[in-house]
Design a protein around this motif. Structure first.
Motif, PDB file in Angstrom:
ATOM      1  N   ASN A  16      14.896  37.173  81.107  1.00  0.00           N
ATOM      2  CA  ASN A  16      16.337  37.258  80.943  1.00  0.00           C
ATOM      3  C   ASN A  16      16.897  36.056  80.190  1.00  0.00           C
ATOM      4  OD1 ASN A  16      16.674  39.724  82.185  1.00  0.00           O
ATOM      5  ND2 ASN A  16      16.743  38.811  84.231  1.00  0.00           N
ATOM      6  N   ALA A  17      16.093  35.024  80.027  1.00  0.00           N
ATOM      7  CA  ALA A  17      16.582  33.847  79.327  1.00  0.00           C
ATOM      8  C   ALA A  17      16.758  34.145  77.834  1.00  0.00           C
ATOM      9  CB  ALA A  17      15.611  32.688  79.516  1.00  0.00           C
ATOM     10  N   MET A  18      17.627  33.409  77.157  1.00  0.00           N
ATOM     11  CA  MET A  18      17.868  33.574  75.720  1.00  0.00           C
ATOM     12  C   MET A  18      16.839  32.771  74.928  1.00  0.00           C
ATOM     13  SD  MET A  18      20.403  35.653  75.506  1.00  0.00           S
ATOM     14  CE  MET A  18      20.897  35.442  73.800  1.00  0.00           C
ATOM     15  N   GLY A  19      16.428  33.334  73.805  1.00  0.00           N
ATOM     16  CA  GLY A  19      15.503  32.617  72.937  1.00  0.00           C
ATOM     17  C   GLY A  19      14.092  32.612  73.482  1.00  0.00           C
ATOM     18  N   GLY A  20      13.232  31.820  72.832  1.00  0.00           N
ATOM     19  CA  GLY A  20      11.834  31.776  73.224  1.00  0.00           C
ATOM     20  C   GLY A  20      11.578  30.884  74.430  1.00  0.00           C
ATOM     21  N   TYR A  21      10.275  30.822  74.756  1.00  0.00           N
ATOM     22  CA  TYR A  21       9.857  30.027  75.921  1.00  0.00           C
ATOM     23  C   TYR A  21       9.875  28.550  75.576  1.00  0.00           C
ATOM     24  CZ  TYR A  21       8.201  34.450  77.854  1.00  0.00           C
ATOM     25  OH  TYR A  21       8.125  35.727  78.323  1.00  0.00           O
ATOM     26  N   ILE A  37      13.181  32.827  64.280  1.00  0.00           N
ATOM     27  CA  ILE A  37      14.611  32.479  64.364  1.00  0.00           C
ATOM     28  C   ILE A  37      14.804  31.223  65.201  1.00  0.00           C
ATOM     29  CG2 ILE A  37      16.886  33.228  65.164  1.00  0.00           C
ATOM     30  CD1 ILE A  37      16.105  36.076  64.479  1.00  0.00           C
ATOM     31  N   CYS A  38      14.291  31.224  66.479  1.00  0.00           N
ATOM     32  CA  CYS A  38      14.510  30.064  67.382  1.00  0.00           C
ATOM     33  C   CYS A  38      13.410  29.038  67.298  1.00  0.00           C
ATOM     34  CB  CYS A  38      14.682  30.541  68.807  1.00  0.00           C
ATOM     35  SG  CYS A  38      13.180  31.246  69.542  1.00  0.00           S
ATOM     36  N   GLN A  39      12.248  29.436  66.680  1.00  0.00           N
ATOM     37  CA  GLN A  39      11.109  28.532  66.507  1.00  0.00           C
ATOM     38  C   GLN A  39      10.440  28.137  67.839  1.00  0.00           C
ATOM     39  OE1 GLN A  39       9.894  27.830  63.380  1.00  0.00           O
ATOM     40  NE2 GLN A  39      11.499  29.318  62.804  1.00  0.00           N
ATOM     41  N   TYR A  40      10.593  28.985  68.848  1.00  0.00           N
ATOM     42  CA  TYR A  40       9.889  28.799  70.126  1.00  0.00           C
ATOM     43  C   TYR A  40       8.912  29.951  70.315  1.00  0.00           C
ATOM     44  CZ  TYR A  40      13.076  25.088  71.629  1.00  0.00           C
ATOM     45  OH  TYR A  40      13.771  23.917  71.725  1.00  0.00           O
ATOM     46  N   PRO A  41       7.883  29.764  71.158  1.00  0.00           N
ATOM     47  CA  PRO A  41       6.982  30.877  71.448  1.00  0.00           C
ATOM     48  C   PRO A  41       7.790  32.108  71.822  1.00  0.00           C
ATOM     49  CG  PRO A  41       6.074  28.870  72.381  1.00  0.00           C
ATOM     50  CD  PRO A  41       7.437  28.522  71.856  1.00  0.00           C
ATOM     51  N   VAL A  42       7.435  33.216  71.231  1.00  0.00           N
ATOM     52  CA  VAL A  42       8.264  34.412  71.282  1.00  0.00           C
ATOM     53  C   VAL A  42       8.367  34.985  72.696  1.00  0.00           C
ATOM     54  CG1 VAL A  42       6.339  35.946  70.727  1.00  0.00           C
ATOM     55  CG2 VAL A  42       8.678  36.628  70.143  1.00  0.00           C
ATOM     56  N   ARG A  43       9.574  35.386  73.053  1.00  0.00           N
ATOM     57  CA  ARG A  43       9.849  35.970  74.368  1.00  0.00           C
ATOM     58  C   ARG A  43      10.229  37.442  74.171  1.00  0.00           C
ATOM     59  NH1 ARG A  43      12.106  33.550  79.155  1.00  0.00           N
ATOM     60  NH2 ARG A  43      12.532  31.662  77.934  1.00  0.00           N
ATOM     61  N   ASP A  44       9.532  38.340  74.891  1.00  0.00           N
ATOM     62  CA  ASP A  44       9.794  39.785  74.769  1.00  0.00           C
ATOM     63  C   ASP A  44       9.770  40.198  73.300  1.00  0.00           C
ATOM     64  OD1 ASP A  44      10.262  42.304  75.634  1.00  0.00           O
ATOM     65  OD2 ASP A  44      12.411  42.044  75.977  1.00  0.00           O
ATOM     66  N   PRO A  45       8.613  40.054  72.637  1.00  0.00           N
ATOM     67  CA  PRO A  45       8.538  40.126  71.161  1.00  0.00           C
ATOM     68  C   PRO A  45       8.873  41.498  70.572  1.00  0.00           C
ATOM     69  CG  PRO A  45       6.351  40.103  72.112  1.00  0.00           C
ATOM     70  CD  PRO A  45       7.292  39.872  73.259  1.00  0.00           C
ATOM     71  N   ASN A  54       7.012  38.537  64.216  1.00  0.00           N
ATOM     72  CA  ASN A  54       7.515  38.668  65.602  1.00  0.00           C
ATOM     73  C   ASN A  54       8.781  37.844  65.791  1.00  0.00           C
ATOM     74  OD1 ASN A  54       5.671  40.390  67.186  1.00  0.00           O
ATOM     75  ND2 ASN A  54       4.129  38.895  66.521  1.00  0.00           N
ATOM     76  N   PHE A  55       9.723  38.457  66.523  1.00  0.00           N
ATOM     77  CA  PHE A  55      10.978  37.789  66.885  1.00  0.00           C
ATOM     78  C   PHE A  55      11.265  38.028  68.371  1.00  0.00           C
ATOM     79  CE2 PHE A  55      11.221  38.969  62.443  1.00  0.00           C
ATOM     80  CZ  PHE A  55      11.697  37.824  61.846  1.00  0.00           C
ATOM     81  N   CYS A  56      11.944  37.078  68.950  1.00  0.00           N
ATOM     82  CA  CYS A  56      12.417  37.302  70.329  1.00  0.00           C
ATOM     83  C   CYS A  56      13.443  38.430  70.317  1.00  0.00           C
ATOM     84  CB  CYS A  56      13.071  36.056  70.909  1.00  0.00           C
ATOM     85  SG  CYS A  56      11.991  34.620  71.012  1.00  0.00           S
ATOM     86  N   THR A  57      13.423  39.255  71.348  1.00  0.00           N
ATOM     87  CA  THR A  57      14.400  40.346  71.429  1.00  0.00           C
ATOM     88  C   THR A  57      15.819  39.810  71.393  1.00  0.00           C
ATOM     89  OG1 THR A  57      12.899  41.798  72.652  1.00  0.00           O
ATOM     90  CG2 THR A  57      15.255  42.225  72.878  1.00  0.00           C
ATOM     91  N   ILE A  91       0.892  36.260  74.579  1.00  0.00           N
ATOM     92  CA  ILE A  91       1.714  35.085  74.882  1.00  0.00           C
ATOM     93  C   ILE A  91       1.780  34.820  76.386  1.00  0.00           C
ATOM     94  CG2 ILE A  91       3.945  36.309  74.985  1.00  0.00           C
ATOM     95  CD1 ILE A  91       3.250  32.827  73.497  1.00  0.00           C
ATOM     96  N   LEU A  92       1.790  35.902  77.186  1.00  0.00           N
ATOM     97  CA  LEU A  92       1.864  35.711  78.640  1.00  0.00           C
ATOM     98  C   LEU A  92       0.553  35.192  79.210  1.00  0.00           C
ATOM     99  CD1 LEU A  92       3.933  38.819  79.826  1.00  0.00           C
ATOM    100  CD2 LEU A  92       4.689  36.446  79.592  1.00  0.00           C
TER     101      LEU A  92
END
Length: 433
Positions: A16-21, A37-45, A54-57, A91-92
């Motif tokens: 539920n958090a915004m952006g990557g991990y 976009i956020c340059q963090y490991p992708v969350r919910d790709p 790949n982008f975070c949702t 990633i998980l």
């Protein structure tokens, strides 16, 4: 035109958090696992069809909401994206370390949420609602030893309450808490409930002089010395107080005499007074031996239940006359039909102050009324007569004489006995040799 699928986040609070991990990864994820976009490991790709990135949702949704119609990576106008489950599993499965200082846990990213729910280094709110934030591993110690809202008992009176209330307001009023003498006499470990008793004996307590009128204020230990040096002054105060008391008594006697006279006039003139007031008034209207007057016989229960004899207050037939007393006793009826005790009224002559000047033997006549205590009616008229009455001398008991016309007519069914008391009006007493 861009199309971003609506994807239900997985993984609870992590997803539920915004952006990557933003966790500390044990090994840095490869570039293809990083959101462009956020340059963090992708969350919910989400994977784009145009360039395969790949982008975070949350990142791609925010980008699409800004009305951008081209791919954020390859800039192609119009793009589609779909959920990339393979990348999500990869990633998980990466290992991360706990971000709390002092915690040495590391594990797969998918288990971070479960770890944070049990991590001893996570700061949590005190369960007693004291407002403190403490690490989870210190909660038990905090609640047991440090929390101001923990439940404790007063060590002096065993009253239960929170630590802040017991060691705050309660100790200021606890009756068993030790206190010092406020006068500084040296007693410092007595319970508060003993303080008042101590002050009654404390030698340093400020007290007033015992003599009425003396305005001296002194320490209790100085009273004896004060009484010695002020003896003359105290005697003068006592003399003045005694004189004022005598004046007050004389004033009360004058007022009493006036009141008695007013009641006597009201009784004699049959003015409207409550009957109970008139009976009590007549009991006191015996000055100058004037007739009629009322005498009282009390404790009649001793007669009915203990078979004893009770007496009225003695009175003189006149000034320097014969000393008379009424009595009440009981006589049991032993007939075959009843076995009831009847109250018997009688009289006797007691040794008096004027017997040496009186004639003996003597004949006596008493005319009496036993009063109905409910109303001024149905009084029982009776007489008592005796002849040849000898003077009572030495240890010989006085002779007893009955009152005629009363036996069997007074009992609990009438109103002649109330509150264990009978009132008898003396109409006339005469004696002649």
């Amino acid at each position: 035109m861009c199309t971003v699928p609506a994807v239900s986040p997985r993984g609870g609070a992590i997803m539920n958090a915004m952006g990557g991990y933003e966790y500390s990864f044990v090994e840095t994820p490869p570039d293809e696992l990083v959101c462009k976009i956020c340059q963090y490991p992708v969350r919910d790709p989400l994977l784009t069809e145009c360039c395969g990135q790949n982008f975070c949702t949350s990142c791609l949704e925010m980008y699409a909401d800004s009305n951008a119609s081209y791919c954020p990576f390859c800039r192609r106008n119009g793009f589609n994206a779909f959920h990339d489950r393979r990348t999500e599993r990869v990633i998980l499965s990466h290992h991360v370390s706990c971000s709390r200082a002092g915690c040495d846990w590391n594990g797969e990213l998918r288990f971070v949420e479960n770890h944070e729910q049990h991590c001893n280094y996570v700061e949590v709110t005190c369960p007693n609602n004291c407002g403190k934030e403490i690490q989870r591993k210190h909660v038990e110690e905090h609640c047991r030893c440090l929390c101001k809202m923990r439940q404790v008992a007063c060590q002096f009176c065993n009253t239960k309450g929170t630590f802040s209330s017991i060691h705050g307001d309660h100790l200021q009023t606890c009756s068993r808490a030790p206190v010092q003498c406020p006068n500084g006499c040296g007693v410092d470990r007595m319970g508060r409930h003993l303080l008042e008793q101590h002050l009654e004996l404390c030698p340093l307590q400020c007290v007033s002089c015992d003599y009425a009128g003396c305005k001296a204020k002194l320490l209790r230990k100085e009273k004896e010395h004060h009484n010695c040096i002020s003896m003359a002054e105290h005697l003068e105060l006592v003399s003045r107080s005694l004189q004022e008391s005598r004046q007050r008594v004389e004033e009360l006697e004058d007022k009493y005499a006036v009141l008695i006279e007013l009641v006597r006039v009201a009784v004699c003139s049959h003015q409207s007074l409550p009957w109970s007031v008139r009976i009590l008034a007549e009991c006191r209207l015996r000055s100058n031996y004037s007739y009629p007057f009322v005498v009282k016989i009390s404790n009649i229960g001793d007669v009915k239940y203990r078979q004893s004899m009770v007496y009225s207050s003695p009175f003189y037939s006149c000034t320097e006359g014969y000393h008379v007393q009424l009595f009440l006793t009981s006589q049991r009826n032993q007939s075959h039909q009843t076995n009831h005790a009847h109250l018997l009224l009688g009289w006797r002559l007691l040794p008096g102050n004027h017997d040496n000047q009186l004639s003996w033997p003597v004949n006596g006549l008493l005319r009496l009324e036993v009063l109905n205590q409910l109303n001024d009616s149905k009084h029982v008229y009776c007489t008592g007569h005796a002849s040849g009455i000898e003077r009572t001398r030495g240890q010989r008991p006085p002779s007893l004489f009955p009152i005629q016309g009363i036996s069997g007519r007074i009992n609990m069914s009438y109103s002649y006995i109330s509150d264990d008391t009978m009132y008898v009006r003396v109409l006339e007493v005469t004696f002649e040799a």
